[in-house]
Design a protein around this motif. Structure first.
Motif, mmCIF file in Angstrom:
data_model
loop_
_atom_site.group_PDB
_atom_site.id
_atom_site.type_symbol
_atom_site.label_atom_id
_atom_site.label_comp_id
_atom_site.label_asym_id
_atom_site.label_seq_id
_atom_site.Cartn_x
_atom_site.Cartn_y
_atom_site.Cartn_z
ATOM 1 N N ALA A 126 0.869 -1.053 -0.099
ATOM 2 C CA ALA A 126 -0.056 0.382 0.113
ATOM 3 C C ALA A 126 0.156 1.723 0.164
ATOM 4 O O ALA A 126 1.775 1.509 0.179
ATOM 5 N N VAL A 127 0.823 2.346 -1.148
ATOM 6 C CA VAL A 127 1.179 3.177 -0.987
ATOM 7 C C VAL A 127 0.159 4.674 0.282
ATOM 8 O O VAL A 127 -0.475 4.411 0.634
ATOM 9 N N GLY A 128 1.887 4.822 1.163
ATOM 10 C CA GLY A 128 1.129 5.439 2.767
ATOM 11 C C GLY A 128 2.265 6.378 2.745
ATOM 12 O O GLY A 128 2.328 7.210 1.702
ATOM 13 N N GLY A 134 6.624 9.112 -1.053
ATOM 14 C CA GLY A 134 6.117 10.647 -0.948
ATOM 15 C C GLY A 134 7.093 11.410 -1.469
ATOM 16 O O GLY A 134 6.576 12.338 -2.847
ATOM 17 N N GLU A 135 8.110 10.396 -2.207
ATOM 18 C CA GLU A 135 9.149 11.172 -3.626
ATOM 19 C C GLU A 135 8.436 10.622 -4.664
ATOM 20 O O GLU A 135 8.257 11.900 -5.373
ATOM 21 N N ARG A 142 1.039 13.909 -7.642
ATOM 22 C CA ARG A 142 -0.082 13.282 -7.697
ATOM 23 C C ARG A 142 -0.096 13.191 -5.897
ATOM 24 O O ARG A 142 0.971 13.584 -5.235
ATOM 25 N N THR A 143 -1.072 12.538 -5.222
ATOM 26 C CA THR A 143 -0.740 12.677 -3.545
ATOM 27 C C THR A 143 -0.616 10.916 -3.682
ATOM 28 O O THR A 143 -1.263 10.067 -4.544
ATOM 29 N N SER A 148 -0.013 3.874 -7.193
ATOM 30 C CA SER A 148 -0.302 2.526 -6.685
ATOM 31 C C SER A 148 1.084 1.801 -7.056
ATOM 32 O O SER A 148 1.946 2.645 -7.527
ATOM 33 N N ARG A 149 1.825 0.620 -6.116
ATOM 34 C CA ARG A 149 3.478 0.778 -6.267
ATOM 35 C C ARG A 149 3.313 -0.740 -6.337
ATOM 36 O O ARG A 149 2.279 -2.105 -5.940
#
Length: 275
Positions: A126-128, A134-135, A142-143, A148-149
């Motif tokens: 999960a992107v958190g 953040g980078e 985007r936020t 997705s990662r």
């Protein structure tokens, strides 16, 4: 033993002798080094000196000690070719699958290619709030909630050599694309899932020490030097569409920058999908 400075420790002189034999092809890449007793008798030194010399060459990424198996000569560094077009000043790095060949010399006693070589998914975290997430959000404009990662590993010669992380502004991604163990070219898969074509925006190169996660993925000790290649790929209209961060075992690869069109036996560059 060859003549060296008198203040050079004996084990280091022996390490240089072994390096000379490796460079001369006496011990080719992938071959097993003679045993401690054999080297001790060959060079006229005690086994402790042999052990220290081998450890010195292991630290220099020349040898690989496989406990219970033997000591092997590491393959030479893989050349990852980069072509620079002086007219556009854009980097064009061919596919990692082409630049990191899957025919790296294998250990003595093996033959052919190793099943499982290539790129495969290891996780879809999960992107958190991590610094990397953040980078990626900053580079893609985007936020983190829009991203997705996917994390993958590229194996060469039966060993993990490259850890990769990809971020895309596409949610959700197909479940089949994220399946652990799924093989294939992830950049092409992500572009297909988003229905876009990708071009380079920028690429940067650096180096870090392996953290615990990358050390586990690549099977190296924490702190091992890793080459880092990161950057953004965009759609033809310049919209950022993918951020990639690759960590490559620094003992097995190096980057080669071509300022002219590669040609001849050493030409491994050329255009290809944005990587």
């Amino acid at each position: 033993m060859a003549t060296h400075r008198s203040d050079t420790p004996l084990y280091r002189r022996l390490a240089r002798q072994l390096q000379e034999r490796i460079d001369a092809g006496t011990y080719p890449a992938g071959s097993r080094l003679p045993s401690e007793p054999e080297l001790s008798a060959d060079f006229g030194v005690n086994r402790l000196t042999v052990r220290q010399a081998v450890a010195e060459l292991e630290r220099a990424a020349v040898l690989e000690i496989r406990r219970g198996v033997g000591t092997f000569v590491r393959p030479p560094a893989v050349r990852v070719s980069i072509t620079v077009d002086p007219r556009s000043q854009r980097f064009d790095l061919g596919s990692v699958h082409r630049a990191l060949p899957l025919d790296t010399p294998l250990p003595e006693g093996t033959a052919g290619t190793v099943e499982g070589d290539g790129e495969a998914v290891v996780a879809a975290p999960a992107v958190g709030g991590s610094a990397e997430d953040g980078e990626a959000a900053r580079q893609l404009g985007r936020t983190v909630g829009e991203l997705s990662r996917v994390d993958t590993v590229i194996r060469i010669g039966g060993r993990p050599r490259v850890a990769n992380s990809y971020w895309v502004p596409t949610r959700p991604l197909p479940a089949e694309l994220l399946r652990p163990g799924r093989p294939g070219n992830m950049v092409l898969a992500l572009a297909g899932a988003a229905g876009v074509e990708l071009e380079y925006d920028w690429r940067a190169f650096g180096a870090i020490g392996a953290d615990l996660a990358d050390a586990e993925l690549l099977g190296v000790p924490p702190g091992t030097p890793l080459l880092v290649r990161e950057g953004v790929s965009c759609t033809p209209d310049g919209t950022p569409a993918l951020y990639v961060r690759r960590r490559i075992d620094g003992s097995s690869a190096r980057f080669v920058l071509h300022y002219r069109e590669p040609g001849g036996a050493d030409g491994a560059g050329g255009s290809g999908p944005a990587r």
